[in-house]
Write an enzyme that holds these catalytic residues in place. Structure first.
Site, PDB file in Angstrom:
ATOM      1  N   LYS A 172       6.343   9.437   9.300  1.00 23.13           N
ATOM      2  CA  LYS A 172       5.394  10.411   9.849  1.00 23.13           C
ATOM      3  C   LYS A 172       5.645  11.783   9.239  1.00 23.13           C
ATOM      4  O   LYS A 172       4.740  12.480   8.808  1.00 23.13           O
ATOM      5  CB  LYS A 172       5.628  10.495  11.345  1.00 23.13           C
TER       6      LYS A 172
ATOM      7  N   GLU B 274       4.829  11.973   5.372  1.00 20.49           N
ATOM      8  CA  GLU B 274       3.422  11.876   4.961  1.00 20.49           C
ATOM      9  C   GLU B 274       2.640  13.142   5.227  1.00 20.49           C
ATOM     10  O   GLU B 274       1.768  13.499   4.453  1.00 20.49           O
ATOM     11  CB  GLU B 274       2.669  10.640   5.484  1.00 20.49           C
TER      12      GLU B 274
ATOM     13  N   HIS C 246      27.587   4.099   2.874  1.00 20.28           N
ATOM     14  CA  HIS C 246      27.429   3.378   1.610  1.00 20.28           C
ATOM     15  C   HIS C 246      26.578   4.165   0.614  1.00 20.28           C
ATOM     16  O   HIS C 246      25.925   3.568  -0.236  1.00 20.28           O
ATOM     17  CB  HIS C 246      26.847   1.988   1.872  1.00 20.28           C
TER      18      HIS C 246
ATOM     19  N   TRP D  32     -11.477   8.520  -3.061  1.00 20.66           N
ATOM     20  CA  TRP D  32     -10.025   8.536  -3.213  1.00 20.66           C
ATOM     21  C   TRP D  32      -9.780   7.904  -4.574  1.00 20.66           C
ATOM     22  O   TRP D  32      -9.955   6.704  -4.745  1.00 20.66           O
ATOM     23  CB  TRP D  32      -9.380   7.726  -2.094  1.00 20.66           C
TER      24      TRP D  32
ATOM     25  N   ASN E 216     -16.597   1.172  -3.014  1.00 20.95           N
ATOM     26  CA  ASN E 216     -15.242   1.234  -2.468  1.00 20.95           C
ATOM     27  C   ASN E 216     -14.563  -0.062  -2.889  1.00 20.95           C
ATOM     28  O   ASN E 216     -15.100  -1.136  -2.657  1.00 20.95           O
ATOM     29  CB  ASN E 216     -15.310   1.344  -0.934  1.00 20.95           C
ATOM     30  N   GLY E 217     -13.392   0.052  -3.519  1.00 25.28           N
ATOM     31  CA  GLY E 217     -12.688  -1.145  -3.976  1.00 25.28           C
ATOM     32  C   GLY E 217     -12.271  -0.984  -5.427  1.00 25.28           C
ATOM     33  O   GLY E 217     -12.262   0.138  -5.953  1.00 25.28           O
TER      34      GLY E 217
ATOM     35  N   ARG F  72     -10.869   8.542   4.613  1.00 28.00           N
ATOM     36  CA  ARG F  72     -10.716   7.455   3.650  1.00 28.00           C
ATOM     37  C   ARG F  72     -10.542   7.966   2.214  1.00 28.00           C
ATOM     38  O   ARG F  72     -10.324   7.185   1.290  1.00 28.00           O
ATOM     39  CB  ARG F  72     -11.959   6.550   3.688  1.00 28.00           C
TER      40      ARG F  72
ATOM     41  N   LYS G  30      -6.439   6.729   4.882  1.00 29.65           N
ATOM     42  CA  LYS G  30      -6.085   5.979   6.080  1.00 29.65           C
ATOM     43  C   LYS G  30      -6.174   4.480   5.867  1.00 29.65           C
ATOM     44  O   LYS G  30      -5.342   3.715   6.340  1.00 29.65           O
ATOM     45  CB  LYS G  30      -7.003   6.382   7.220  1.00 29.65           C
TER      46      LYS G  30
ATOM     47  N   CYS H  63     -11.878   5.522  -0.085  1.00 26.24           N
ATOM     48  CA  CYS H  63     -13.287   5.790  -0.357  1.00 26.24           C
ATOM     49  C   CYS H  63     -14.149   5.433   0.861  1.00 26.24           C
ATOM     50  O   CYS H  63     -13.935   4.411   1.493  1.00 26.24           O
ATOM     51  CB  CYS H  63     -13.831   5.026  -1.563  1.00 26.24           C
TER      52      CYS H  63
ATOM     53  N   GLU I 246       9.840   5.024  11.409  1.00 26.83           N
ATOM     54  CA  GLU I 246       8.509   5.535  11.683  1.00 26.83           C
ATOM     55  C   GLU I 246       8.530   7.069  11.758  1.00 26.83           C
ATOM     56  O   GLU I 246       7.639   7.742  11.231  1.00 26.83           O
ATOM     57  CB  GLU I 246       7.967   4.924  12.990  1.00 26.83           C
TER      58      GLU I 246
HETATM   59  C1  G6P Z   1      -2.046   3.593   5.437  1.00 30.78           C
HETATM   60  C2  G6P Z   1      -2.057   4.485   6.653  1.00 30.78           C
HETATM   61  C3  G6P Z   1      -0.919   4.127   7.578  1.00 30.78           C
HETATM   62  C4  G6P Z   1      -0.997   2.653   7.965  1.00 30.78           C
HETATM   63  C5  G6P Z   1      -1.051   1.766   6.723  1.00 30.78           C
HETATM   64  C6  G6P Z   1      -1.414   0.350   7.085  1.00 30.78           C
HETATM   65  O1  G6P Z   1      -0.936   3.868   4.657  1.00 30.78           O
HETATM   66  O2  G6P Z   1      -1.952   5.842   6.261  1.00 30.78           O
HETATM   67  O3  G6P Z   1      -0.990   4.913   8.738  1.00 30.78           O
HETATM   68  O4  G6P Z   1       0.108   2.328   8.733  1.00 30.78           O
HETATM   69  O5  G6P Z   1      -2.062   2.219   5.822  1.00 30.78           O
HETATM   70  O6  G6P Z   1      -2.724   0.355   7.585  1.00 30.78           O
HETATM   71  P1  G6P Z   1      -3.311  -0.707   8.593  1.00 30.78           P
HETATM   72  O7  G6P Z   1      -4.736  -0.295   8.785  1.00 30.78           O
HETATM   73  O8  G6P Z   1      -3.190  -2.038   7.929  1.00 30.78           O
HETATM   74  O9  G6P Z   1      -2.521  -0.623   9.854  1.00 30.78           O
END
Ligand code: G6P
Length: 648
Positions: A525, A528, A544, A115, A141-142, A27, A643, A2, A521
């Site tokens: 990527k 997502e 396994h 969101w 937001n929250g 957000r 994000k 949000c 990672e």
């Molecule tokens: C979300 C983002 C990721 C990020 C994670 C942690 O899931 O989409 O890209 O790695 O949060 O966020 P931070 O701001 O704590 O690095």
């Protein structure tokens, strides 16, 4: 999670709100709304107030709520009221509904991009929410954790709810407590609700005034000679001002077009300081790139350089900013790393790097696990929290848990002044600049750089590496940006390859050691932003279970840069290939035997093995980007993701 924006000043608010919300869409983007104060002295005296407003087309999502006057539209800006317009879907729907904000005149307003947490994405659940007696409008937001109990109580008292959200309880509570003093009403709400909140509030009988308050969710105030702002994040207001204050936790703010006042929860006025944000507007714009993600991938050389070079002088790593002496560093007996998402993968890399370089044992936890597992830790454990936003709810809670248990906490953070940066005992800033794309790239790369610097500094303090080794490592660190640039020059090869696999159903990544951390990672990527099912495995684990999933034509990406593990990984690649997999190898120049097994190979420049993750991640980012692009997806705003995850 949000985005909130607010403006009160000498311009029309709605276009500024929409502009700010656009910058905050990362957000959340399932619905959006604005509330603009109508009428009153402040609004009518301001530039542009009283502009013709066409409000013929009423819809379920558009209504004017006022301070007790009969329902309807106030013309001429005299009768105080609040106009609210909301729309489901992306911000562009709200833009269209409001003629880019022009059809909602007024110089003071708040906006929100959502969101969904409580209640599905819909017009009625979108913000702003308002009280039934039409005196208050709120964006939030929250999460209000005790919202159900408050809702039940208020319902018994006669308040009626129209949405399924937790936020609506705040609107009704404010209405209940408001008797002409907004600060008092807000303070009473703060004592009544549990959970996290950043709130932007309008009171209909106070046009020209915005109230804001926060607890554990981010909110900033910006000031300029054209008016004052609130926002969830800096990019939302960067076009108008760089003079910002990160609202301290549990503080209330009152903004008018010319003044900003801060209050504590006891309603006493307090002084706060503003600081200048040095991010430029361009850094938060796409600058000719099709997507923020691609732009941010390309910004990695600069971001890594900006993070590394100020910390290296004459071959030595300087960690003075941590406020820890060499003795303090030498005393660290164990490191506990905590983070979420990609930052967690940085911690995985850090484990290998720090243990090898400084011989300090490193434990890595997901912040959401750490905070509830009642951890057992040695006395001289240093807790390291890694976070781009500095606001991730679980990471922040993990930090607080560690501090409560009496441990020193170091934050590796990108957003200056964010909650984790403020609450950690020491902060090590990554200088990635604003990162807008939901899928992190440049912030991740700078976090890697930060843990390398930490590992070297710690290794030196502990006497595990000598001056010559430190010089060799720092010299190579300074060369990493240029090596990343070289990988970017070959993006067409990756693009070509990605196009062949954009219709895959499953893609696996395998690696060992540091390459396993990179594989995690790369896999994250990809999933997502492309929505392709993907998993990363420590290659030794394949047998396994996972190998049973390998079928004809399935893509397996093998990452192999570590000399001692290279042959082992090649064997794993042979195993999957012989079961029908199509194998993509990612390795360093020189490891040409990769071609004996891989169907296709991507080479990255040679570097010291401990830094390889900084290079292998780049083709994996590009692979994810081009696969998603090939599927025609919205790369910067993947479905269901946000994000900054400021709720648990
Ligand atoms: C979300 C983002 C990721 C990020 C994670 C942690 O899931 O989409 O890209 O790695 O949060 O966020 P931070 O701001 O704590 O690095």
């Amino acid at each position: 999670m949000c985005g909130i924006v607010g403006f009160t000043g000498r311009h029309q608010a709605a276009p500024i709100l929409l502009d700010g919300l656009e910058k905050l869409e990362y957000r959340g983007y399932d619905s959006a709304g604005i509330a603009v104060a109508q009428g009153g002295a402040a609004a009518s005296g301001a530039e542009g107030a009283g502009a013709a407003s066409v409000r013929g087309a009423q819809s379920v999502s558009r209504q004017t709520v006022g301070a007790g006057q009969p329902k309807g539209v106030s013309e001429g800006g005299t009768e105080p009221s609040i106009e609210i317009v909301k729309a489901k879907g992306r911000l562009k729907v709200l833009r269209e509904m409001t003629d880019d904000g022009r059809s909602v005149p007024g110089t003071c307003g708040i906006g929100h991009t959502r969101w969904a947490t409580h209640g599905e994405p819909s017009v009625v659940n979108s913000h702003p929410h308002y009280a039934k007696n039409k005196r208050v409008a709120v964006v939030h937001n929250g999460i209000i954790e005790n919202y159900q109990e408050i809702r039940d109580r208020l319902t018994k008292e006669g308040f009626s709810f129209i949405s399924a959200t937790d936020t609506e309880t705040v609107a009704h509570l404010l209405d209940k407590y408001y008797a002409g003093n907004p600060i008092e009403a807000i303070s009473r709400v703060m004592f009544r609700v549990r959970g996290s909140y950043a709130l932007g509030i309008l009171f209909a009988d106070r046009p020209g005034e915005i109230y804001a308050v926060r607890k554990d969710s981010p909110l900033i105030v910006g000031r300029s000679d054209q008016g004052n702002f609130i926002a969830s994040d800096v990019p939302a207001i960067l076009r108008y001002t760089r003079d910002v204050c990160f609202i301290p936790n549990l503080e209330i703010v009152k903004l008018t077009d010319r003044e900003i006042h801060f209050y504590n929860v006891d309603q006493e006025e307090v002084e706060e300081t503003f600081s200048q944000v040095n991010w430029d507007t361009e850094a938060a714009e796409k600058g000719g790139f099709a997507h923020f993600m691609l732009k941010e991938i390309y910004e990695q050389p600069k971001a890594v350089r900006d993070t590394v070079s100020p910390r290296i002088s004459e071959g030595h790593v300087n960690l003075e900013e941590l406020g820890m002496s060499q003795e303090d560093l030498a005393k660290v007996s164990r490191i506990q790393m905590v983070a979420c998402g990609s930052a967690y993968h940085v911690c995985m890399t850090a484990k290998y790097m720090v243990e090898q370089t400084a011989r300090v044992p490193v434990d890595v936890d997901l912040a959401s696990e750490f905070r509830y597992r009642n951890p057992v830790m040695e006395k001289d454990t240093l807790v390291v929290v890694v976070s781009q936003s500095g606001e991730t709810a679980d990471s922040l809670a993990a930090l607080r848990e560690a501090k409560k248990l009496g441990y020193r906490v170091l934050g590796i953070v990108n957003v200056v002044g964010s909650s984790i940066a403020r609450e950690a005992d020491s902060v090590f800033y990554t200088w990635a600049g604003p990162e807008i794309s939901v899928a992190t790239t440049k912030a991740y790369s700078t976090q890697l750089a930060a843990v390398y610097l930490l590992a070297i500094g710690l290794g030196r303090a502990k006497g595990m590496i000598d001056g010559a080794a430190e010089e060799e490592m720092t010299a190579e660190l300074l060369r990493l940006p240029e090596k990343i640039e070289r990988i970017l020059e070959e993006k067409e090869r990756i693009q070509w390859f990605a196009n062949k696999f954009s219709h895959s159903k499953d893609i696996f990544f395998i690696g060992r050691g540091l390459d396993y951390a990179s594989s995690l990672e790369g896999s994250l990527k990809l999933k997502e932003i492309s929505y392709i099912h993907s998993e990363a495995y420590a290659a030794g684990e394949l047998k396994h279970g996972t190998i049973s999933l390998i079928e004809d034509g399935i893509l397996v990406v093998g990452v192999a840069t570590q000399k001692s593990l290279f042959e082992k990984l090649i064997s794993n690649m042979v195993e999957v290939k012989s079961r029908g997999a199509y194998v993509l190898g990612v390795t360093s120049y020189g490891n040409y035997s990769m071609e004996d097994v891989a169907n296709y190979t991507i080479y990255v420049p040679k570097t010291m093995e401990c830094f390889a993750a900084s290079l292998t991640v780049v083709p994996l980012q590009l692979l994810a980007y081009y696969v998603a692009l090939g599927k025609g997806l919205d790369v910067d705003k993947p479905r269901n993701l946000a994000k900054s995850v400021t709720v648990e």
